[in-house]
Design a protein around this motif. Structure first.
Motif, PDB file in Angstrom:
ATOM      1  N   GLY A 214      39.504  37.857  36.932  1.00 51.97           N
ATOM      2  CA  GLY A 214      40.820  37.238  36.814  1.00 51.97           C
ATOM      3  C   GLY A 214      41.488  37.689  35.328  1.00 51.97           C
ATOM      4  O   GLY A 214      42.605  37.752  35.563  1.00 51.97           O
ATOM      5  N   TYR A 215      40.650  37.897  34.631  1.00 56.10           N
ATOM      6  CA  TYR A 215      40.965  38.346  33.059  1.00 56.10           C
ATOM      7  C   TYR A 215      41.775  39.747  33.241  1.00 56.10           C
ATOM      8  O   TYR A 215      43.070  40.241  32.668  1.00 56.10           O
ATOM      9  CB  TYR A 215      40.137  38.330  32.082  1.00 56.10           C
ATOM     10  N   ASP A 216      40.951  40.631  33.944  1.00 52.10           N
ATOM     11  CA  ASP A 216      41.737  42.050  34.222  1.00 52.10           C
ATOM     12  C   ASP A 216      42.925  41.957  35.046  1.00 52.10           C
ATOM     13  O   ASP A 216      43.821  42.976  34.759  1.00 52.10           O
ATOM     14  CB  ASP A 216      40.572  42.937  34.894  1.00 52.10           C
ATOM     15  N   PHE A 217      42.690  41.208  36.003  1.00 56.26           N
ATOM     16  CA  PHE A 217      44.045  41.016  37.054  1.00 56.26           C
ATOM     17  C   PHE A 217      45.255  40.648  35.998  1.00 56.26           C
ATOM     18  O   PHE A 217      46.265  41.079  36.409  1.00 56.26           O
ATOM     19  CB  PHE A 217      43.978  40.265  37.896  1.00 56.26           C
ATOM     20  N   GLU A 218      44.844  39.616  35.179  1.00 56.84           N
ATOM     21  CA  GLU A 218      46.068  39.081  34.302  1.00 56.84           C
ATOM     22  C   GLU A 218      46.680  40.349  33.349  1.00 56.84           C
ATOM     23  O   GLU A 218      47.757  40.380  33.528  1.00 56.84           O
ATOM     24  CB  GLU A 218      45.587  38.101  33.360  1.00 56.84           C
ATOM     25  N   ARG A 219      45.803  41.114  32.794  1.00 59.62           N
ATOM     26  CA  ARG A 219      46.294  42.318  32.117  1.00 59.62           C
ATOM     27  C   ARG A 219      46.998  43.340  32.928  1.00 59.62           C
ATOM     28  O   ARG A 219      47.984  43.934  32.652  1.00 59.62           O
ATOM     29  CB  ARG A 219      45.066  42.790  31.133  1.00 59.62           C
ATOM     30  N   PHE A 220      46.477  43.493  34.068  1.00 63.61           N
ATOM     31  CA  PHE A 220      46.939  44.383  35.046  1.00 63.61           C
ATOM     32  C   PHE A 220      48.499  44.060  35.357  1.00 63.61           C
ATOM     33  O   PHE A 220      49.217  44.791  35.434  1.00 63.61           O
ATOM     34  CB  PHE A 220      46.137  44.813  36.440  1.00 63.61           C
ATOM     35  N   LEU A 221      48.709  42.741  35.583  1.00 62.16           N
ATOM     36  CA  LEU A 221      49.796  42.300  36.203  1.00 62.16           C
ATOM     37  C   LEU A 221      50.789  42.751  35.075  1.00 62.16           C
ATOM     38  O   LEU A 221      52.022  42.914  35.394  1.00 62.16           O
ATOM     39  CB  LEU A 221      49.841  40.909  36.730  1.00 62.16           C
ATOM     40  N   THR A 222      50.628  42.053  33.755  1.00 60.75           N
ATOM     41  CA  THR A 222      51.443  42.290  32.776  1.00 60.75           C
ATOM     42  C   THR A 222      51.813  43.558  32.563  1.00 60.75           C
ATOM     43  O   THR A 222      52.997  43.926  32.356  1.00 60.75           O
ATOM     44  CB  THR A 222      50.717  41.913  31.527  1.00 60.75           C
ATOM     45  N   GLU A 223      50.914  44.596  32.566  1.00 59.45           N
ATOM     46  CA  GLU A 223      51.276  46.165  32.499  1.00 59.45           C
ATOM     47  C   GLU A 223      52.055  46.550  33.709  1.00 59.45           C
ATOM     48  O   GLU A 223      53.131  47.562  33.397  1.00 59.45           O
ATOM     49  CB  GLU A 223      49.814  46.854  32.327  1.00 59.45           C
ATOM     50  N   VAL A 224      51.830  46.117  34.780  1.00 55.87           N
ATOM     51  CA  VAL A 224      52.829  46.543  35.911  1.00 55.87           C
ATOM     52  C   VAL A 224      54.149  46.270  35.769  1.00 55.87           C
ATOM     53  O   VAL A 224      55.191  46.965  36.061  1.00 55.87           O
ATOM     54  CB  VAL A 224      51.928  46.234  37.291  1.00 55.87           C
ATOM     55  N   PHE A 225      54.334  44.945  35.598  1.00 56.38           N
ATOM     56  CA  PHE A 225      55.684  44.340  35.476  1.00 56.38           C
ATOM     57  C   PHE A 225      56.398  44.975  34.483  1.00 56.38           C
ATOM     58  O   PHE A 225      57.625  45.243  34.246  1.00 56.38           O
ATOM     59  CB  PHE A 225      55.439  42.714  35.370  1.00 56.38           C
TER      60      PHE A 225
END
Length: 279
Positions: A141-152
């Motif tokens: 969950g935490y890594d997916f949160e950071r991943f989405l922020t970086e991708v967007f």
């Protein structure tokens, strides 16, 4: 005719609802063209003048493709249930496109390619997504949160603020083509059904009438859930496979969302996979 069909509501010099930034991004994303190139500003620097100058300079095949994608954007903005103030425009644009395409295939002329997205490492992002899939739920969950922020951020989708992890979902918002979208993302080990989609639709409905939403389900959606949720909603769906396929094929996430929005406007369907939208 072209001026009248594609003139924006904001007055002289505007094209549809584009700002200078989103106009440039649209040309780069849909046509791989740098519309800010000096040769397209010979008659002036407004969006309308650059648009007309570009069409006058390029080959017929490129002009036809340009008119098609701008017409599709116009129709997506108008919506299927809103009468067209220019009811003959569709036939006129279609006839013009057919005439331009009738000359046969030619090499592109006077087309300045958009700068390459060489600062985005698509494959590294793809592999990070794969790694997140194999983690335990809490860390995922935490890594997916950071991943989405970086991708967007990488694809200039202007997250209003970093995505926030709340319980089993990630909330946030982003901007595309001057429109703000609410985001809800879930990383459950199952496909999302109608209940979660209806809950998110309720959140979108509580916002302004023009608000839209993007629901990201890591494991996708059930066919029954999509059917029960219905059509012609203000929500579009994206699954983890969409993100993986886009990154694997060097397709920008901004392109994916734009194509999904257009698909929803044209068909009423909440979800269309990347494999279908980018055959």
């Amino acid at each position: 005719m072209i001026d009248d069909v594609f003139r924006g509501d904001s007055g002289k010099g505007w094209v549809l609802d584009f700002s200078n930034r989103t106009f440039k991004e649209f040309f780069a994303r849909e046509l791989n063209v740098d519309i800010d190139a000096p040769q397209y500003a010979k008659d002036g620097d407004s969006k309308g003048k650059r648009f007309r100058c570009f069409l006058a300079q390029v080959d017929d095949t490129t002009a036809a493709k340009t008119l098609r994608v701008f017409w599709e954007q116009r129709e997506a903005l108008r919506g299927a249930h809103i009468p067209d103030p220019m009811p003959r425009a569709g036939g006129q644009i279609a006839a013009l496109i057919t005439r331009l395409e009738g000359g046969g295939g030619f090499a592109p002329q006077n087309v300045v390619a958009a700068p390459l997205l060489d600062n985005i490492d698509f494959l590294t992002l793809r592999d990070r997504l794969t790694a997140i899939r194999d983690q335990d739920p809490h860390k995922r969950g935490y890594d997916f949160e950071r991943f989405l922020t970086e991708v967007f951020e990488a694809f200039s989708l202007s997250p209003r603020e970093p995505f926030r992890l709340i319980g089993e979902q990630i909330d946030g918002s982003f901007e595309l083509a001057n429109e703000t979208y609410l985001v809800e993302a879930k990383w459950l080990n199952r496909r999302v059904g109608a209940a979660e989609l209806h809950t998110f639709q309720g959140k979108v409905d509580q916002k302004a009438a023009w608000a839209r939403g993007v629901f990201i389900s890591f494991q996708g959606f059930t066919a029954e859930g999509l059917h029960a949720f219905g059509r012609a909603k203000r929500v579009i769906g994206m699954e983890g496979r969409d993100i993986y396929d886009a990154l694997d094929r060097n397709i920008g996430i901004d392109q994916v969302i734009a194509r999904k929005i257009r698909h929803a406007a044209e068909t009423g369907e909440v979800f269309g996979p990347v494999s279908q939208l980018f055959p």
